[in-house]
Design a protein around this motif. Structure first.
Motif, PDB file in Angstrom:
ATOM      1  N   SER A 132     -70.993   5.359  14.013  1.00  0.00           N
ATOM      2  CA  SER A 132     -71.288   6.786  13.960  1.00  0.00           C
ATOM      3  C   SER A 132     -71.748   7.195  12.566  1.00  0.00           C
ATOM      4  O   SER A 132     -71.235   6.698  11.557  1.00  0.00           O
ATOM      5  N   GLN A 133     -72.688   8.128  12.516  1.00  0.00           N
ATOM      6  CA  GLN A 133     -73.222   8.603  11.248  1.00  0.00           C
ATOM      7  C   GLN A 133     -72.679   9.979  10.856  1.00  0.00           C
ATOM      8  O   GLN A 133     -72.652  10.309   9.681  1.00  0.00           O
ATOM      9  N   ARG A 134     -72.253  10.749  11.838  1.00  0.00           N
ATOM     10  CA  ARG A 134     -71.739  12.085  11.534  1.00  0.00           C
ATOM     11  C   ARG A 134     -70.223  12.076  11.707  1.00  0.00           C
ATOM     12  O   ARG A 134     -69.711  11.764  12.781  1.00  0.00           O
ATOM     13  N   LEU A 135     -69.509  12.409  10.645  1.00  0.00           N
ATOM     14  CA  LEU A 135     -68.048  12.342  10.632  1.00  0.00           C
ATOM     15  C   LEU A 135     -67.479  13.676  10.175  1.00  0.00           C
ATOM     16  O   LEU A 135     -68.199  14.559   9.702  1.00  0.00           O
ATOM     17  N   THR A 136     -66.164  13.802  10.291  1.00  0.00           N
ATOM     18  CA  THR A 136     -65.497  15.064  10.003  1.00  0.00           C
ATOM     19  C   THR A 136     -64.305  14.817   9.098  1.00  0.00           C
ATOM     20  O   THR A 136     -63.641  13.781   9.204  1.00  0.00           O
ATOM     21  N   THR A 137     -64.025  15.764   8.211  1.00  0.00           N
ATOM     22  CA  THR A 137     -62.820  15.683   7.388  1.00  0.00           C
ATOM     23  C   THR A 137     -62.330  17.101   7.078  1.00  0.00           C
ATOM     24  O   THR A 137     -62.993  18.092   7.402  1.00  0.00           O
ATOM     25  N   TRP A 138     -61.138  17.194   6.451  1.00  0.00           N
ATOM     26  CA  TRP A 138     -60.515  18.485   6.135  1.00  0.00           C
ATOM     27  C   TRP A 138     -59.940  18.433   4.729  1.00  0.00           C
ATOM     28  O   TRP A 138     -59.847  17.368   4.113  1.00  0.00           O
ATOM     29  N   TYR A 139     -59.538  19.599   4.254  1.00  0.00           N
ATOM     30  CA  TYR A 139     -58.883  19.698   2.948  1.00  0.00           C
ATOM     31  C   TYR A 139     -57.478  19.107   3.043  1.00  0.00           C
ATOM     32  O   TYR A 139     -56.992  18.782   4.129  1.00  0.00           O
ATOM     33  N   ALA A 140     -56.790  18.994   1.906  1.00  0.00           N
ATOM     34  CA  ALA A 140     -55.481  18.324   1.831  1.00  0.00           C
ATOM     35  C   ALA A 140     -54.492  18.816   2.872  1.00  0.00           C
ATOM     36  O   ALA A 140     -53.722  18.040   3.445  1.00  0.00           O
ATOM     37  N   GLN A 168     -57.596  24.026   9.771  1.00  0.00           N
ATOM     38  CA  GLN A 168     -58.797  23.948  10.594  1.00  0.00           C
ATOM     39  C   GLN A 168     -59.989  24.607   9.925  1.00  0.00           C
ATOM     40  O   GLN A 168     -61.126  24.151  10.072  1.00  0.00           O
ATOM     41  N   ARG A 169     -59.746  25.678   9.180  1.00  0.00           N
ATOM     42  CA  ARG A 169     -60.865  26.393   8.554  1.00  0.00           C
ATOM     43  C   ARG A 169     -61.460  25.620   7.382  1.00  0.00           C
ATOM     44  O   ARG A 169     -62.491  26.010   6.833  1.00  0.00           O
ATOM     45  N   SER A 170     -60.818  24.520   6.975  1.00  0.00           N
ATOM     46  CA  SER A 170     -61.368  23.716   5.873  1.00  0.00           C
ATOM     47  C   SER A 170     -62.225  22.550   6.375  1.00  0.00           C
ATOM     48  O   SER A 170     -62.635  21.699   5.594  1.00  0.00           O
ATOM     49  N   LEU A 171     -62.492  22.521   7.671  1.00  0.00           N
ATOM     50  CA  LEU A 171     -63.269  21.421   8.258  1.00  0.00           C
ATOM     51  C   LEU A 171     -64.648  21.320   7.604  1.00  0.00           C
ATOM     52  O   LEU A 171     -65.328  22.320   7.392  1.00  0.00           O
ATOM     53  N   VAL A 172     -65.060  20.097   7.288  1.00  0.00           N
ATOM     54  CA  VAL A 172     -66.362  19.826   6.683  1.00  0.00           C
ATOM     55  C   VAL A 172     -67.000  18.655   7.429  1.00  0.00           C
ATOM     56  O   VAL A 172     -66.348  17.639   7.672  1.00  0.00           O
ATOM     57  N   ASP A 173     -68.265  18.808   7.777  1.00  0.00           N
ATOM     58  CA  ASP A 173     -69.030  17.704   8.355  1.00  0.00           C
ATOM     59  C   ASP A 173     -69.718  16.936   7.238  1.00  0.00           C
ATOM     60  O   ASP A 173     -70.264  17.535   6.304  1.00  0.00           O
ATOM     61  N   VAL A 174     -69.714  15.615   7.349  1.00  0.00           N
ATOM     62  CA  VAL A 174     -70.446  14.777   6.404  1.00  0.00           C
ATOM     63  C   VAL A 174     -71.260  13.765   7.196  1.00  0.00           C
ATOM     64  O   VAL A 174     -70.955  13.455   8.344  1.00  0.00           O
ATOM     65  N   ALA A 212     -58.224  12.264   2.233  1.00  0.00           N
ATOM     66  CA  ALA A 212     -58.400  12.790   3.589  1.00  0.00           C
ATOM     67  C   ALA A 212     -59.153  11.778   4.439  1.00  0.00           C
ATOM     68  O   ALA A 212     -60.107  11.151   3.981  1.00  0.00           O
ATOM     69  N   PRO A 213     -58.748  11.604   5.684  1.00  0.00           N
ATOM     70  CA  PRO A 213     -59.426  10.627   6.537  1.00  0.00           C
ATOM     71  C   PRO A 213     -60.784  11.116   6.998  1.00  0.00           C
ATOM     72  O   PRO A 213     -60.987  12.311   7.232  1.00  0.00           O
ATOM     73  N   LEU A 214     -61.729  10.181   7.112  1.00  0.00           N
ATOM     74  CA  LEU A 214     -63.002  10.440   7.778  1.00  0.00           C
ATOM     75  C   LEU A 214     -62.770  10.203   9.261  1.00  0.00           C
ATOM     76  O   LEU A 214     -62.512   9.078   9.693  1.00  0.00           O
ATOM     77  N   TRP A 215     -62.880  11.254  10.061  1.00  0.00           N
ATOM     78  CA  TRP A 215     -62.506  11.198  11.474  1.00  0.00           C
ATOM     79  C   TRP A 215     -63.753  11.084  12.340  1.00  0.00           C
ATOM     80  O   TRP A 215     -64.670  11.899  12.245  1.00  0.00           O
ATOM     81  N   ASP A 216     -63.791  10.034  13.172  1.00  0.00           N
ATOM     82  CA  ASP A 216     -64.866   9.840  14.138  1.00  0.00           C
ATOM     83  C   ASP A 216     -64.386  10.381  15.479  1.00  0.00           C
ATOM     84  O   ASP A 216     -63.579   9.749  16.164  1.00  0.00           O
ATOM     85  N   GLY A 224     -62.558   8.247  18.296  1.00  0.00           N
ATOM     86  CA  GLY A 224     -61.130   8.519  18.202  1.00  0.00           C
ATOM     87  C   GLY A 224     -60.424   7.653  17.184  1.00  0.00           C
ATOM     88  O   GLY A 224     -59.333   7.116  17.449  1.00  0.00           O
ATOM     89  N   CYS A 225     -61.039   7.496  16.002  1.00  0.00           N
ATOM     90  CA  CYS A 225     -60.434   6.636  14.984  1.00  0.00           C
ATOM     91  C   CYS A 225     -60.834   7.124  13.599  1.00  0.00           C
ATOM     92  O   CYS A 225     -61.746   7.944  13.434  1.00  0.00           O
ATOM     93  N   VAL A 226     -60.116   6.598  12.599  1.00  0.00           N
ATOM     94  CA  VAL A 226     -60.428   6.861  11.191  1.00  0.00           C
ATOM     95  C   VAL A 226     -61.322   5.732  10.703  1.00  0.00           C
ATOM     96  O   VAL A 226     -61.014   4.553  10.891  1.00  0.00           O
ATOM     97  N   THR A 227     -62.443   6.090  10.077  1.00  0.00           N
ATOM     98  CA  THR A 227     -63.378   5.064   9.622  1.00  0.00           C
ATOM     99  C   THR A 227     -63.485   5.009   8.100  1.00  0.00           C
ATOM    100  O   THR A 227     -64.322   4.297   7.563  1.00  0.00           O
ATOM    101  N   GLY A 228     -62.630   5.755   7.379  1.00  0.00           N
ATOM    102  CA  GLY A 228     -62.625   5.700   5.929  1.00  0.00           C
ATOM    103  C   GLY A 228     -61.761   6.806   5.340  1.00  0.00           C
ATOM    104  O   GLY A 228     -61.234   7.659   6.073  1.00  0.00           O
ATOM    105  N   LEU A 229     -61.589   6.790   3.994  1.00  0.00           N
ATOM    106  CA  LEU A 229     -60.816   7.810   3.282  1.00  0.00           C
ATOM    107  C   LEU A 229     -61.685   8.421   2.193  1.00  0.00           C
ATOM    108  O   LEU A 229     -62.355   7.698   1.444  1.00  0.00           O
ATOM    109  N   MET A 230     -61.667   9.761   2.103  1.00  0.00           N
ATOM    110  CA  MET A 230     -62.408  10.433   1.045  1.00  0.00           C
ATOM    111  C   MET A 230     -61.813  10.052  -0.309  1.00  0.00           C
ATOM    112  O   MET A 230     -60.581  10.010  -0.468  1.00  0.00           O
TER     113      MET A 230
END
Length: 673
Positions: free
Chosen positions: A125-133, A137-143, A171-175, A179-185
């Motif tokens: 996957s190329q588009r992932l999601t993460t959040w603040y510490a 929910q309002r801190s969601l960021v797409d990368v 913060a985990p990079l969420w796919d 349904g898995c974590v593919t990295g850590l910010m």
């Protein structure tokens, strides 16, 4: 009141952790994620910040240091929990970049109920999601993943105008799809919005070194998938000993990590492998030397609905060969090759997405898969670059176990459609004479455009017409044919008993010049009104039309019978036999499916064989028709010249516009009179 909805992030919320300085208030210094029962991962520099140390400190914290570090789980409330250090990979600095490490594995008390670990693995996957510490929910960021830098991902902001801030570290990079974590910010540039993350591969290595089993997909397998995994494992068990380790290493290299480096069993490799959509295909490509195992794997993988048909390498090679600007070409090829497919437009047009859509289309046993059919269709339509696509097709169908006969049939169909699309305008004349030497005829004349569509028809209906009537209609028809820039000339479709008619000498109007033979200014060839044994003719055409094959000089009919029967690569025959044997010669050649036959209508002395051979150029499939026209032009009105008596039968199976039903039946008996 808000209605019920499925939350794609529910699982990561139950695994979210926030890292704190235990003595300080506030939202937290960074994030973490629970990856196994009682264990969570965060960045080493976040732990250093909680301890009040320099963020790049490499010294492993002691047991006396760790009480200053606490974690909370936002899904459970604000309670803070003490942790112990279970694994440490400090950031290794090279210049002003962090190139490795920066991971900390923390152990928390088993008394924390309601926290559930999530699997960690690499995904395509190329588009992932993460959040603040805090995981709010309002801190969601797409990368978006832009590339790799050693053990790190290079990320660019997604579609939201939010930015990665210092509190995102750990913060985990969420796919969501996998349904898995593919990295850590891990870090962000102060300007420009670019950020970086530690890849799942590096995380897995730390977990393996610490002896911590990562939460995998095994617990979430449904019964059907579990049964298919069992079948895969049993089949792989028939491989020779020692194959597990090399296979795992090759798979990690081909799929970009996300798999255990040293699996103890085939099951430990297969379960995470199925998390990658090209995992099964890549595995099969590595065991093709063991046909029985590969066949069982193919049969089982075909029932795994989430798996792609192509390996990662095959997919990337195909998209590169097609090219990024080939969307319209590939889509049109799909509609021609597999017309029952309904292709949907999802997002902006892109060749990679279209290839994946075609991969999803199932094919029955022994049938060339649709994605390969489309590749063959594109190859047939490209003047250059088609050979590379065909080589790709051969490798893929070989791995998939598709029969060579099915591939040949698919390729022939694609080439035939391409020839029909690129054929030149042609004039076709169906001709029936009362006698082989008669001057009265039944005839139908049709003009076809470059797409094989009939443009105009001239017909003498059922009544016998004179030679003058035929020449008048023929003059009008060739005049319309000559309006095209380039044409295939004129085909005379004759009954088998009338191939000796000198139709290329029929006079046609040339305006102020009077009349000229129709074969003087344009290519004129003969064809049969029907083709016997069409399959043999097609095989000869495909095998023998290359320049290296050369023409076959036919002197003796009995010897030719044996040679032509044995050698299916002969596609061009030069009949050098006496004129009284032409009759039997054409009957034999047409029965054996020879598509191209050149001969003289009358004898021309002992040098006929050498002279006829000189007519045939080395690249005869492309230039023989024009070469015959030049010889006819040299003869002009000299009936003693050999060019005035050349006849060419040209049964190119790909050069065949649609034929309309005709009133007059074809007579099977007879030769060439």
């Amino acid at each position: 009141m808000h209605g019920h909805y499925d939350d794609p992030d529910a699982r990561i919320r139950r695994a979210w952790a926030t890292v704190h300085d235990k003595a300080a208030a506030g939202p937290g210094l960074g994030a973490g994620v629970v990856v196994a029962e009682g264990f969570l991962l965060t960045c080493a520099h976040v732990v250093n910040a909680a301890l009040g140390r320099d963020k790049l400190a490499v010294t492993e914290p002691t047991a006396a240091d760790m009480p200053r570090v606490a974690v909370s789980f936002p899904a459970l409330g604000g309670d803070r929990h003490t942790v112990e250090l279970a694994g440490w990979r400090p950031p290794t600095v090279e210049g002003d970049q962090w190139w490795d490490g920066d991971l900390a594995l923390l152990r928390f008390g088993p008394a924390v109920a309601g926290v559930e670990p999530v699997p960690v693995r690499e995904t395509p996957s190329q588009r992932l999601t993460t959040w603040y510490a805090t995981g709010a929910q309002r801190s969601l960021v797409d990368v978006r993943v832009q590339g790799s830098m050693g053990p790190w991902y290079i990320l660019d902001p997604g579609y939201a105008p939010l930015e990665i801030r210092p509190g995102h570290s750990g913060a985990p990079l969420w796919d969501r799809e996998q349904g898995c974590v593919t990295g850590l910010m891990v870090s962000a540039e102060p300007e420009g919005g670019r950020s970086y993350a530690i890849r799942a591969t590096a995380v897995e290595e730390l977990l393996t070194a610490a002896g911590v089993p990562c939460a995998g997909a095994a617990e979430t397998l449904d019964p059907r998938t579990r049964a298919l995994v069992d079948e895969l494992v049993i089949a792989l068990g028939d491989l020779p000993d020692g194959k597990l380790g090399p296979c795992a290493e090759h798979l990690r290299s081909a799929l970009g990590g996300g798999l255990p480096r040293y699996p103890g069993t085939w099951r430990e490799l297969v379960v995470p492998l199925l998390g990658h959509p090209r995992g099964a295909a890549t595995l099969i490509s590595m065991v093709t030397a063991h046909e029985a195992v590969a066949r069982r794997l193919r049969d089982t993988a075909a029932r795994l609905g989430t798996q792609r048909l192509l390996t990662q390498g095959e997919y990337e090679e195909l998209t590169a060969l097609l090219g990024p600007a080939a969307y319209a070409e590939v889509r049109a090829a799909a509609q021609r090759a597999v017309p029952h497919l309904l292709l949907t437009d999802c997002g902006p047009p892109g060749v990679p997405a279209l290839v994946e859509d075609l991969e999803d289309r199932a094919a029955g046993p022994g049938v060339v898969p649709p994605v390969v059919q489309v590749a063959e269709e594109v190859a047939a339509g490209r003047p250059e670059g088609g050979d590379a696509l065909r080589e790709w097709s051969d490798r893929v169908t070989g791995r998939l176990g598709v029969s060579a006969e099915a591939v040949v049939q698919c390729r022939y169909a694609a080439d035939s459609r391409a020839a029909a699309r690129t054929s030149q305008p042609v004039l076709r004349v169906w001709l029936w004479a009362a006698e082989p030497t008669a001057d009265s005829f039944h005839y139908v004349i049709r003009l076809y455009d470059a797409y094989g569509h009939p443009v105009r028809t001239w017909t003498g209906d059922d009544a016998l017409r004179s030679r003058d009537d035929l020449c008048a209609d023929l003059s009008e028809a060739v005049d319309e044919l000559d309006q095209y820039d380039d044409t295939a000339g004129v085909e005379f479709l004759l009954e088998e008993g009338f191939f000796g008619l000198a139709v290329d000498r029929l006079p046609t109007s040339a305006g102020p010049l009077g009349t000229r033979p129709v074969g003087l200014d344009r290519a004129v060839v003969l064809r049969g009104q029907s083709v016997r044994r069409a399959g043999v003719l097609r095989r000869r055409w495909e095998k023998g039309r290359g320049p290296e094959a050369g023409p076959y000089l036919l002197h003796d009919l009995d010897a030719a019978n044996g040679d032509l029967t044995r050698r299916e690569e002969i596609a061009c025959v030069v009949a050098c036999c006496p004129p009284d044997r032409h009759d039997d010669t054409l009957v034999l050649c047409r029965w054996l499916g020879v598509p191209v036959i050149l001969w003289q209508r009358g004898g021309h002395g002992p040098d006929a064989a050498e002279t006829l051979r000189a007519v045939v150029p080395e690249n005869w499939p492309d230039s023989l028709r024009e070469e015959v026209r030049r010889w006819r032009a040299e003869a002009l009105h000299d009936t003693a010249h050999m060019g005035a008596h050349l006849a060419l039968l040209w049964e190119d199976p790909s050069w065949a516009p649609p034929r309309q039903p005709l009133t007059h039946p074809t007579r099977r008996e007879g030769g060439v009179a």
